[in-house]
Design a protein around this motif. Structure first.
Motif, PDB file in Angstrom:
ATOM      1  N   PHE A   1      59.939  22.324  12.189  1.00  0.00           N
ATOM      2  CA  PHE A   1      59.673  22.418  13.626  1.00  0.00           C
ATOM      3  C   PHE A   1      60.896  22.141  14.494  1.00  0.00           C
ATOM      4  CE2 PHE A   1      55.520  21.659  11.724  1.00  0.00           C
ATOM      5  CZ  PHE A   1      54.759  22.642  12.336  1.00  0.00           C
ATOM      6  N   ALA A   2      62.087  22.129  13.897  1.00  0.00           N
ATOM      7  CA  ALA A   2      63.294  21.847  14.676  1.00  0.00           C
ATOM      8  C   ALA A   2      63.593  22.949  15.684  1.00  0.00           C
ATOM      9  CB  ALA A   2      64.488  21.660  13.733  1.00  0.00           C
ATOM     10  N   ARG A   3      63.078  24.163  15.440  1.00  0.00           N
ATOM     11  CA  ARG A   3      63.321  25.276  16.365  1.00  0.00           C
ATOM     12  C   ARG A   3      62.094  25.603  17.206  1.00  0.00           C
ATOM     13  NH1 ARG A   3      66.506  29.788  12.706  1.00  0.00           N
ATOM     14  NH2 ARG A   3      68.608  28.961  12.993  1.00  0.00           N
ATOM     15  N   THR A   4      61.092  24.776  17.148  1.00  0.00           N
ATOM     16  CA  THR A   4      59.823  25.098  17.799  1.00  0.00           C
ATOM     17  C   THR A   4      59.467  24.133  18.916  1.00  0.00           C
ATOM     18  OG1 THR A   4      59.011  25.999  15.707  1.00  0.00           O
ATOM     19  CG2 THR A   4      57.366  25.523  17.401  1.00  0.00           C
ATOM     20  N   LEU A   5      59.593  22.836  18.654  1.00  0.00           N
ATOM     21  CA  LEU A   5      59.110  21.810  19.573  1.00  0.00           C
ATOM     22  C   LEU A   5      60.200  21.345  20.532  1.00  0.00           C
ATOM     23  CD1 LEU A   5      57.200  19.607  16.968  1.00  0.00           C
ATOM     24  CD2 LEU A   5      56.213  21.325  18.507  1.00  0.00           C
ATOM     25  N   PRO A   6      59.820  20.739  21.659  1.00  0.00           N
ATOM     26  CA  PRO A   6      60.802  20.034  22.490  1.00  0.00           C
ATOM     27  C   PRO A   6      61.494  18.951  21.665  1.00  0.00           C
ATOM     28  CG  PRO A   6      58.682  20.198  23.607  1.00  0.00           C
ATOM     29  CD  PRO A   6      58.456  20.644  22.199  1.00  0.00           C
ATOM     30  N   TRP A   7      62.717  18.632  22.050  1.00  0.00           N
ATOM     31  CA  TRP A   7      63.527  17.794  21.176  1.00  0.00           C
ATOM     32  C   TRP A   7      62.950  16.405  20.983  1.00  0.00           C
ATOM     33  CZ3 TRP A   7      66.388  19.848  17.818  1.00  0.00           C
ATOM     34  CH2 TRP A   7      67.266  19.062  17.064  1.00  0.00           C
ATOM     35  N   SER A   8      62.388  15.816  22.007  1.00  0.00           N
ATOM     36  CA  SER A   8      61.799  14.484  21.843  1.00  0.00           C
ATOM     37  C   SER A   8      60.649  14.533  20.837  1.00  0.00           C
ATOM     38  CB  SER A   8      61.303  13.951  23.187  1.00  0.00           C
ATOM     39  OG  SER A   8      60.355  14.846  23.758  1.00  0.00           O
ATOM     40  N   SER A   9      59.896  15.615  20.837  1.00  0.00           N
ATOM     41  CA  SER A   9      58.807  15.770  19.869  1.00  0.00           C
ATOM     42  C   SER A   9      59.342  16.013  18.466  1.00  0.00           C
ATOM     43  CB  SER A   9      57.884  16.921  20.284  1.00  0.00           C
ATOM     44  OG  SER A   9      57.317  16.692  21.559  1.00  0.00           O
ATOM     45  N   VAL A  10      60.432  16.773  18.358  1.00  0.00           N
ATOM     46  CA  VAL A  10      61.061  17.008  17.050  1.00  0.00           C
ATOM     47  C   VAL A  10      61.431  15.680  16.394  1.00  0.00           C
ATOM     48  CG1 VAL A  10      63.098  17.933  15.885  1.00  0.00           C
ATOM     49  CG2 VAL A  10      61.934  19.304  17.606  1.00  0.00           C
ATOM     50  N   LEU A  11      62.062  14.796  17.148  1.00  0.00           N
ATOM     51  CA  LEU A  11      62.516  13.529  16.579  1.00  0.00           C
ATOM     52  C   LEU A  11      61.343  12.654  16.146  1.00  0.00           C
ATOM     53  CD1 LEU A  11      65.449  12.698  19.030  1.00  0.00           C
ATOM     54  CD2 LEU A  11      65.559  13.807  16.794  1.00  0.00           C
ATOM     55  N   ARG A  12      60.290  12.624  16.944  1.00  0.00           N
ATOM     56  CA  ARG A  12      59.124  11.831  16.569  1.00  0.00           C
ATOM     57  C   ARG A  12      58.448  12.398  15.325  1.00  0.00           C
ATOM     58  NH1 ARG A  12      56.699   8.814  20.509  1.00  0.00           N
ATOM     59  NH2 ARG A  12      55.384   8.080  18.785  1.00  0.00           N
ATOM     60  N   VAL A  13      58.374  13.719  15.228  1.00  0.00           N
ATOM     61  CA  VAL A  13      57.797  14.353  14.035  1.00  0.00           C
ATOM     62  C   VAL A  13      58.649  14.040  12.808  1.00  0.00           C
ATOM     63  CG1 VAL A  13      57.369  16.587  12.925  1.00  0.00           C
ATOM     64  CG2 VAL A  13      56.557  16.180  15.255  1.00  0.00           C
TER      65      VAL A  13
END
Length: 505
Positions: free
Chosen positions: A279-291
């Motif tokens: 999901f590194a190319r899909t989600l907003p960056w703050s969400s990427v890091l939490r995931v």
């Protein structure tokens, strides 16, 4: 918020396209030419006029990929408390993993403090252990020439990885150089697997948080333990997981499952980039890091949960399906997801609450594997078993291994062992005065035997120079506070003080 195609790099094929079972097809999308033009930036951000532009806290140029609107900031006091707790865990990692793994999981769900995220990912993934077990291996791979067939493909992909991040904004900059080194080293480390273009964004995210050598070993763990077989030649593992995702969707959101079945949309058309790039190319960056925080702790079930949450909220109601009358509209709906369902707090809470377990995933994996074997025969790529998170990786580590040690910036001097026995000179002096006073009282008491002197610590031992069988001696030898003389009355506290000698400041 949903990102534009230019910011996200190449996309998976649209409906009607074909992956053709190869890894090369993941590279090019309809916007590749545009991405090439946008990414032709210079040697570094300052040299190319980006010094005047503002950079957000994630390192992205404001107004591009990093522009997510108002972020939910953690209060500073809470952040400092979390940092303190994580420092304690990282400095005693093996004990925490053995006895308090559930606490680590809860803290990963709350989010790892940004200042410690890179270090925590190394510990969670087992990359730190791999680095300790293979000293100098990365340098050896880095110095090797590499296979030209992979080097050309890697070099063509470098500028596509997060071109609006300050680390990768420049052609030939330090970020792209490190990315090249990490990906080239992996092709030499696993020559039978080579290079897959979906590995590049994984490595790029790791490089944003740690040096090249550490990023390499974390990439190895992702490819071998978390997502084994994802980057193999025929993409068999990702196809199997696509079927697993689709089967789980029937229980999570029957409406979405029925719609995708009716439209005959293959899971590969919407989940390939999700899963292969985590999901590194899909989600907003703050969400990427939490995931990713939860992914490194709990394993691939987090990737499945995120995918199920997105499908459920994008296609899980009749109102949302009104705009999805055909394959094309449905695929576009999944590519332009609502910012609300990708927002950090909402998404993380939904992921935590979704009841999808490792056992369900493994049971469904066996079912889909049996169906694969019945219809297509045996898998060509025999991948190692998947490890569901940090605890499983640690438990599978073969044989005894040295405990993980932090890398302190300040170390005690070599003679710390000698100093530790005199760590409290004032207290020691008080003990000596009390002991001397006790000896003097014994000298003046004719009825008391000189054979035994009771020390301040409560231990009994004969005075130096006097035989235990000679009670008539009237001249006790003065007690010299040397290590030899102190040995007989060393307290239990001093015996255990060795444990605190290896102190890190």
């Amino acid at each position: 918020m949903a990102k534009s195609s230019r910011e996200n790099g190449p996309r998976a094929p649209a409906a009607g396209g074909s992956l053709s079972g190869t890894r090369e097809s993941l590279a090019q999308g309809p916007d590749a030419a545009t991405a090439d033009e946008l990414s032709s930036l210079g040697s570094d951000s300052e040299a190319n006029g980006f010094a005047e532009r503002r950079i957000d806290k994630f390192g992205f140029i404001v107004g591009s990929q990093g522009a997510e609107g108002a972020l939910e900031e953690v209060p500073l006091e809470v952040l400092r408390q979390r940092e303190s707790k994580w420092l304690d865990m990282l400095n005693n990692w093996d004990k925490w993993m053995a006895k308090k793994h559930k606490k680590i999981r809860l803290r990963c769900q709350k989010g790892i403090p940004p200042s410690l995220r890179g270090r925590a990912w190394q510990y969670l993934s087992g990359g730190k252990v791999k680095l300790q077990q293979n000293p100098g291996k990365f340098d050896e791979l880095d110095m090797s020439p590499g296979d030209p067939k992979w080097l050309d493909v890697i070099e063509r992909d470098l500028h596509r990885q997060f071109p609006f991040h300050e680390m990768f904004v420049s052609r030939g900059g330090h970020g792209q150089q490190d990315l090249f080194r990490v990906l080239k080293a992996y092709t030499l480390y696993r020559p039978e697997e080579g290079y897959c273009q979906a590995q590049a964004p994984i490595a790029a995210v790791l490089l944003m948080h740690m040096p090249a050598e550490q990023a390499f070993w974390c990439l190895v763990q992702v490819c071998e333990k978390y997502l084994p077989g994802y980057y193999s030649e025929k993409l068999e593992a990702i196809q199997l997981d696509g079927e697993i995702l689709f089967s789980l969707l029937q229980k999570v959101s029957p409406v979405a499952h029925k719609h995708l079945s009716r439209q005959k949309i293959d899971p590969l058309l919407y989940m390939t980039e999700w899963f292969m790039c985590a999901f590194a190319r899909t989600l907003p960056w703050s969400s990427v890091l939490r995931v990713w925080d939860m992914f490194f702790c709990e394993g691939v079930k987090i990737i499945f949960r995120v995918g199920l949450v997105l499908l459920k909220h994008a296609l899980g109601s009749p109102e949302k399906l009104k705009a999805c009358q055909g394959q094309y509209e449905t695929i576009e709906q999944l590519r332009s997801l609502s910012p609300k369902i990708m927002q950090e707090a909402f998404l993380v809470q939904e992921v935590i609450e979704l009841p999808v377990t490792e056992r369900q995933i493994e049971r469904e994996h066996l079912i889909q594997l049996r169906r694969w074997q019945e219809t297509r025969g045996e898998l060509e790529c025999r991948s190692p078993p998947r490890m569901h998170g940090a605890k499983a990786i640690l438990d599978a580590e073969p044989g005894p291994r040295p405990a993980l040690q932090p890398s302190p910036s300040i170390r005690l001097p070599p003679d710390a062992a000698l100093l530790s026995s005199k760590a409290k000179p004032h207290k020691q002096a008080q003990k000596e005065q009390k002991r001397t006073k006790t000896s003097a009282q014994l000298d003046k008491s004719p009825g008391l035997s000189q054979a035994t002197v009771v020390t301040a610590s409560g231990d009994a031992c004969p005075p130096q120079g006097v035989s235990p069988k000679d009670p008539g001696s009237q001249d006790p030898v003065p007690q010299d506070p040397t290590p030899q003389n102190l040995a007989c009355h060393r307290s239990q506290e001093s015996l255990t003080s060795q444990e605190s000698e290896d102190t890190y400041l």
